[in-house]
Design a protein around this motif. Structure first.
Motif, PDB file in Angstrom:
ATOM      1  N   THR A   1       0.857  -1.144   0.090  1.00 32.58           N
ATOM      2  CA  THR A   1       0.159  -0.211  -0.064  1.00 32.58           C
ATOM      3  C   THR A   1       1.031   1.313   0.168  1.00 32.58           C
ATOM      4  O   THR A   1       0.256   2.375   0.258  1.00 32.58           O
TER       5      THR A   1
ATOM      6  N   ASP B   1      -6.147  -0.214   1.213  1.00 41.31           N
ATOM      7  CA  ASP B   1      -6.085  -0.984  -0.011  1.00 41.31           C
ATOM      8  C   ASP B   1      -6.405   0.035  -1.264  1.00 41.31           C
ATOM      9  O   ASP B   1      -7.223   0.800  -1.133  1.00 41.31           O
TER      10      ASP B   1
ATOM     11  N   CYS C   1      -9.870  -7.909  -6.336  1.00 43.54           N
ATOM     12  CA  CYS C   1     -10.318  -6.971  -5.181  1.00 43.54           C
ATOM     13  C   CYS C   1     -11.569  -7.621  -4.607  1.00 43.54           C
ATOM     14  O   CYS C   1     -11.640  -7.417  -3.428  1.00 43.54           O
TER      15      CYS C   1
ATOM     16  N   ASN D   1      -1.814  -5.572  -3.153  1.00 43.23           N
ATOM     17  CA  ASN D   1      -1.987  -4.370  -3.725  1.00 43.23           C
ATOM     18  C   ASN D   1      -1.024  -4.020  -4.618  1.00 43.23           C
ATOM     19  O   ASN D   1      -1.090  -4.698  -5.982  1.00 43.23           O
TER      20      ASN D   1
END
Length: 444
Positions: A234, A359, A396, A405
């Motif tokens: 992230t 995220d 996702c 990610n």
């Protein structure tokens, strides 16, 4: 990329001269050590030439431009034959030159601030990539040989602790930028809106504090230590690196570099060694940011014989002793970082700024993938972009706990590049646009 290759070669040659002047080369050379290094580069290119079996004027021009040598196909084949560059011995044993670059790091006599083994490996990687890319045909065999040769050098360097795996201390290079440039780089990142707002607020507060100091006014005590909480990929390390530059441009840190470490880089298995190891890492981070990834692992095992708590206690003292020129950022999963802070009263009081990394959304992952492609001179067709978006919408929706990610985006892009290379290598006529374009069929 071409400028990077030239700069890396020049830096490598300069380092070879420094190594030679240091006196650590015991062997009597027929030529200077820098010439030996250049010959190793030429020998390496002869290996790729032989593997590819495709040589034209662009290869000649590349060697002339990068190494300052006039080479012909016959010359390279003669070198390849006499040096046995396709043999297992050449591909599995480090060269004479590389051994001395490693030795320069190991014995510490060459004090020029260069990580010699890393420089040598990166130079050969860039040199090989550029050579392979300079003509129209890229074969699987030359890619395999490049990967094999670089992998061999990396393995050799790791044996001497110079390219340690996860758990090592990794230091980023400092890039001098103005505060405006550093903030612009941060604010240009994809997504992370809350993170960017938090960092900008912190910068504004510190700037106001600086102005109050200049006017002789009282300043609030602003802690620069931070908690970065969020899932893998992230952008925590990326933002930490940028923050080091931001603090440096504000005058809050003298150097502005980032030192990354995790538990295995701090904790020893023997009594008395953990504190020493922690202080060595702290010393390397002075003037910059010490970024401790998966910090919760330091306090996860409080049983007898675990020295994680000793590392924490040593860090807390170091923070107190060096409050003006050291910033520590602890990072990890959100819930586990809460447990980490609760494990010691001193942690919660010193790390009182908590920044949450959310995220990425499917659209943001598409943007990240496009950005990765642009940086490497690739682009996607519109059909390919739609396919990427659908892929990330699915990922996702069904993501596991270890969803990575931005790393998912990078891995996806790298697979697409490999698939595209496999497709175009079979084509007879390949132009620049074809080399750059990733089609939907490359995304299966």
């Amino acid at each position: 990329m071409s400028k990077n290759i030239t700069a890396s070669i020049n830096k490598c040659i300069e380092a070879s001269k420094t190594i030679e002047n240091s006196g650590i080369i015991a062997d009597r050379l027929n030529t200077g050590f820098s010439e030996q290094v250049k010959y190793e580069m030429l020998k390496f290119l002869s290996c790729l030439t032989t593997a590819d079996e495709n040589f034209d004027t662009r290869n000649i021009e590349y060697i002339k431009e990068k190494l300052g040598m006039s080479a012909s196909e016959g010359m390279l084949k003669a070198i390849a034959q006499s040096e046995h560059v396709l043999s297992e011995e050449y591909l599995s044993k480090p060269s004479f030159s590389f051994k001395y670059f490693v030795l320069a790091d190991v014995n510490g006599k060459v004090k020029d601030g260069v990580r010699h083994a890393v420089l040598f490996i990166n130079t050969f990687r860039l040199l090989g990539q550029g050579y392979i890319a300079c003509n129209d045909i890229t074969s699987d065999r030359e890619i395999k040989l490049l990967t094999e040769y670089i992998g061999m050098m990396e393995s050799y360097a790791k044996e001497y602790g110079l390219l340690s795996p996860k758990g090592s201390v990794k230091e980023s290079e400092v890039q001098e930028k103005s505060l405006e440039e550093a903030l612009e780089e941060l604010n240009d990142l994809t997504g992370l809106e809350t993170v960017k707002a938090d960092v900008n607020s912190l910068v504004n507060l510190m700037q106001v504090q600086k102005l109050r100091k200049e006017h002789g006014m009282k300043q609030p005590n602003v802690s620069k230590h931070l908690v970065f909480a969020g899932n893998p990929g992230t952008g925590k390390t990326t933002v930490a690196r940028m923050l080091a530059g931001i603090y440096h441009s504000m005058g809050a840190l003298s150097k502005g570099h980032l030192v990354e470490v995790d538990r295995s880089g701090l904790v020893s298995g023997f009594i008395g060694q953990t504190a020493t190891r922690v202080m060595e890492v702290v010393e390397s981070a002075m003037g910059g940011i010490l970024f401790i990834d998966e910090a919760y692992t330091l306090t996860a095992n409080k049983g007898e014989g675990d020295f994680g708590q000793e590392a924490v206690d040593t860090l807390l003292k170091a923070m107190e002793d060096n409050r003006d020129n050291l910033v520590i950022i602890v990072a990890g999963y959100t819930d586990l970082m809460e447990e980490f802070l609760d494990s010691n009263p001193g942690l919660r009081s010193r790390f009182n700024k908590f920044i949450k990394f959310e995220d990425y959304t499917p659209a943001q992952l598409l943007d990240i993938t496009k950005s990765l492609a642009k940086r490497q001179d690739y682009c996607f067709t519109e059909e390919a972009k739609m396919k990427i978006l659908k892929y990330f919408e699915q990922r996702c929706a069904d993501k596991e706990e270890n969803f990575a990610n931005a790393r998912e985006a990078r891995n996806y892009f790298e697979r697409a590049v490999a698939k595209q290379a496999g497709r175009i290598v079979k084509m007879s006529n390949v132009d620049e646009k074809t080399l750059m374009t990733i089609e939907a069929e490359d995304l299966d």
